[in-house]
Design a protein around this motif. Structure first.
Motif, PDB file in Angstrom:
ATOM      1  N   VAL A 206       0.865  -1.176   0.000  1.00  0.00           N
ATOM      2  CA  VAL A 206       0.000   0.000   0.000  1.00  0.00           C
ATOM      3  C   VAL A 206       0.900   1.224   0.000  1.00  0.00           C
ATOM      4  CG1 VAL A 206      -1.776   1.281   1.272  1.00  0.00           C
ATOM      5  CG2 VAL A 206      -1.802  -1.221   1.260  1.00  0.00           C
ATOM      6  N   SER A 208       1.205   5.669  -0.012  1.00  0.00           N
ATOM      7  CA  SER A 208       0.587   6.968   0.240  1.00  0.00           C
ATOM      8  C   SER A 208       1.672   8.017   0.108  1.00  0.00           C
ATOM      9  CB  SER A 208      -0.058   7.022   1.619  1.00  0.00           C
ATOM     10  OG  SER A 208      -0.900   8.162   1.738  1.00  0.00           O
ATOM     11  N   LEU A 221      -3.789   6.779   9.268  1.00  0.00           N
ATOM     12  CA  LEU A 221      -3.468   5.732   8.294  1.00  0.00           C
ATOM     13  C   LEU A 221      -2.626   4.629   8.950  1.00  0.00           C
ATOM     14  CD1 LEU A 221      -3.435   4.520   5.490  1.00  0.00           C
ATOM     15  CD2 LEU A 221      -1.571   6.094   4.882  1.00  0.00           C
ATOM     16  N   PHE A 225      -3.575   0.797   9.389  1.00  0.00           N
ATOM     17  CA  PHE A 225      -2.752  -0.282   8.839  1.00  0.00           C
ATOM     18  C   PHE A 225      -2.389  -1.311   9.906  1.00  0.00           C
ATOM     19  CE2 PHE A 225       0.707  -2.265   6.427  1.00  0.00           C
ATOM     20  CZ  PHE A 225       0.065  -2.410   5.209  1.00  0.00           C
ATOM     21  N   VAL A 228      -4.884  -3.723   9.438  1.00  0.00           N
ATOM     22  CA  VAL A 228      -4.698  -4.460   8.183  1.00  0.00           C
ATOM     23  C   VAL A 228      -3.736  -5.626   8.374  1.00  0.00           C
ATOM     24  CG1 VAL A 228      -3.803  -4.317   5.820  1.00  0.00           C
ATOM     25  CG2 VAL A 228      -5.262  -2.480   6.717  1.00  0.00           C
ATOM     26  N   TRP A 235       1.680  -7.713   3.859  1.00  0.00           N
ATOM     27  CA  TRP A 235       1.556  -6.419   3.172  1.00  0.00           C
ATOM     28  C   TRP A 235       2.296  -5.335   3.950  1.00  0.00           C
ATOM     29  CZ3 TRP A 235      -1.457  -4.628  -1.169  1.00  0.00           C
ATOM     30  CH2 TRP A 235      -1.974  -5.677  -1.951  1.00  0.00           C
ATOM     31  N   LEU A 237       3.169  -0.866   4.109  1.00  0.00           N
ATOM     32  CA  LEU A 237       2.722   0.484   3.793  1.00  0.00           C
ATOM     33  C   LEU A 237       3.935   1.378   3.635  1.00  0.00           C
ATOM     34  CD1 LEU A 237       0.701   2.898   3.644  1.00  0.00           C
ATOM     35  CD2 LEU A 237       0.763   2.938   6.169  1.00  0.00           C
ATOM     36  N   VAL A 280      -2.311  -0.666  -3.918  1.00  0.00           N
ATOM     37  CA  VAL A 280      -3.403   0.119  -3.336  1.00  0.00           C
ATOM     38  C   VAL A 280      -2.820   1.461  -2.935  1.00  0.00           C
ATOM     39  CG1 VAL A 280      -5.085   0.326  -1.457  1.00  0.00           C
ATOM     40  CG2 VAL A 280      -4.604  -1.928  -2.455  1.00  0.00           C
ATOM     41  N   ALA A 282      -3.710   4.760  -0.458  1.00  0.00           N
ATOM     42  CA  ALA A 282      -4.596   5.173   0.639  1.00  0.00           C
ATOM     43  C   ALA A 282      -4.392   6.644   0.948  1.00  0.00           C
ATOM     44  CB  ALA A 282      -4.331   4.336   1.882  1.00  0.00           C
ATOM     45  N   SER A 284      -5.554   9.610   3.712  1.00  0.00           N
ATOM     46  CA  SER A 284      -6.149   9.767   5.045  1.00  0.00           C
ATOM     47  C   SER A 284      -6.302  11.225   5.448  1.00  0.00           C
ATOM     48  CB  SER A 284      -5.275   9.040   6.073  1.00  0.00           C
ATOM     49  OG  SER A 284      -3.909   9.440   5.961  1.00  0.00           O
ATOM     50  N   ILE A 338      -9.082  -0.763   2.816  1.00  0.00           N
ATOM     51  CA  ILE A 338      -7.794  -1.295   2.358  1.00  0.00           C
ATOM     52  C   ILE A 338      -7.855  -2.815   2.262  1.00  0.00           C
ATOM     53  CG2 ILE A 338      -5.358  -1.546   2.944  1.00  0.00           C
ATOM     54  CD1 ILE A 338      -5.540   1.234   4.296  1.00  0.00           C
ATOM     55  N   ARG A 348      -9.682  -4.755  -7.578  1.00  0.00           N
ATOM     56  CA  ARG A 348      -8.499  -3.912  -7.785  1.00  0.00           C
ATOM     57  C   ARG A 348      -8.291  -3.638  -9.276  1.00  0.00           C
ATOM     58  NH1 ARG A 348      -5.477  -7.290  -4.309  1.00  0.00           N
ATOM     59  NH2 ARG A 348      -3.902  -7.723  -5.914  1.00  0.00           N
TER      60      ARG A 348
END
Length: 382
Positions: A206, A208, A221, A225, A228, A235, A237, A280, A282, A284, A338, A348
């Motif tokens: 992910v 950002s 965020l 996560f 998540v 995964w 971020l 992905v 994200a 926030s 997410i 997706r």
């Protein structure tokens, strides 16, 4: 046409800087004479590619140990304007020096269209430029952003300008209602290119990006996560950008034992490449004037999930078609969004294809056409 953009800092990373540089590049490519006034300079190069034909005029050049004003001024400080502007504008010595340099420079601008990009700068341009110039306010924040003191000052300034350009339709409607005699147009920010790298959606990542400050909500965020990784520990971020909250966010990552999952990547001059590494994107943010990085992610074919800020994301994202919108500041909903994109590869890929179609509406050429049409129309009416 001769165009002058006035920026606070053309050498800092941010959405306004990126979009103004994009505009300047496109206009100089079309044969216009383009310059950018920057209140300060502390690097040799701008953070985003700038056409060599665009002139940069720093009010204060701080690349050396001793800052130098554009005109070499070394006299007594002008304090006569301090009481005429909202509190805080004259609070810091460095800011006063930049604004005093701007006050000396603006009366020298002749036969140019002046485009302002920040409320405090708008006020000085209205006060110190020749009223016969075409003067256009480019508003990068939303209508409700300004407090009462600034709204009062802003109201008086806008009534003297030739046009106001908003980034979103909702802001165009709001400003038109507040200023019925003012020409108000919506011209969204343009992508710098439609030829961006595309994500293949294969990495468990992910992404950002944005300034690391309270408004961007990266603390929310990171909290999302954390939820998540409870179900998807493979995964990660990656957050691209820098800012005053970096230390706070690093502590948060450590305290929550997310140091193998969440990474603050710092700033980058190759944001498209970094966005395209994600599967992905994200967002926030607590509020957005437009949400340029969201659009840039869509341009890289990255499916997006975002808080449904009243301005920006709600216009850029069609919920369930080219991305997901979740209730503002709702951390569990952001985490669920997410996870939904992580777990549904078909969704997706559907969002990825739809995002590219949406991004194409914000290509550089149609946006440049809109700006040229506005410049010509306002100049003819002056």
């Amino acid at each position: 046409m001769k165009l002058t953009y006035v920026l606070f800092n053309a050498f800092g990373i941010g959405g306004t800087v990126r979009t103004v540089i994009n505009q300047a590049n496109r206009m100089v490519e079309r044969g216009h004479d383009v310059e950018i006034i920057s209140l300060l300079r502390y690097h040799d190069e701008t953070p985003f590619p700038l056409d060599d034909r665009v002139r940069i005029i720093p009010m204060v050049d701080s690349r050396e140990d001793e800052p130098v004003d554009w005109d070499g001024f070394d006299g007594a400080e002008d304090t006569s304007w301090h009481g005429s502007f909202p509190a805080g504008v004259s609070a810091q010595p460095e800011q006063r020096r930049r604004l005093n340099a701007l006050i000396r420079y603006l009366p020298t601008v002749e036969n140019r269209i002046v485009v302002t990009t920040k409320p405090s700068i708008d006020l000085f341009v209205e006060r110190y430029t020749d009223p016969s110039l075409v003067r256009i306010v480019q508003e990068h924040t939303n209508f409700d952003y300004h407090n009462a003191e600034w709204r009062k000052a802003y109201h008086g300034m806008l009534t003297q300008m030739d046009a106001l350009v908003t980034l979103t339709e909702s802001d165009r409607v709001a400003y038109s209602a507040e200023f019925p005699e003012l020409r108000v147009e919506r011209i969204p920010n343009a992508l710098h290119t439609l030829d961006a790298p595309h994500s293949d959606l294969s990495r468990p990542q992910v992404v950002s990006a944005g300034r690391l400050d309270g408004n961007k909500g990266f603390d929310m965020l990171i909290e999302a996560f954390e939820k998540v990784v409870e179900t998807h520990p493979d995964w990660t971020l990656r957050i691209h950008g820098d800012g005053p909250d970096e230390a706070k966010l690093r502590r948060m990552i450590l305290d929550r034992h997310l140091y193998n999952h969440v990474f603050l990547m710092g700033s980058t001059q190759r944001l498209d490449d970094e966005l395209a590494k994600g599967s992905v994107f994200a967002m926030s943010s607590k509020s957005e004037g437009f949400g340029m990085v969201l659009l840039e992610a869509m341009n890289c074919a990255v499916p997006v999930v975002s808080f449904a800020c009243p301005v920006g994301p709600r216009e850029l994202v069609t919920d369930g078609v080219d991305g997901l919108l979740v209730p503002e500041r709702d951390v569990p909903a952001l985490a669920e969004g997410i996870v939904r994109l992580i777990e549904d590869e078909d969704l997706r890929r559907d969002f990825s294809e739809a995002a590219l179609k949406k991004a194409a509406e914000y290509g550089p050429e149609p946006i440049a056409d809109a700006w040229e049409a506005l410049f010509e129309s306002v100049s003819a009416a002056k």
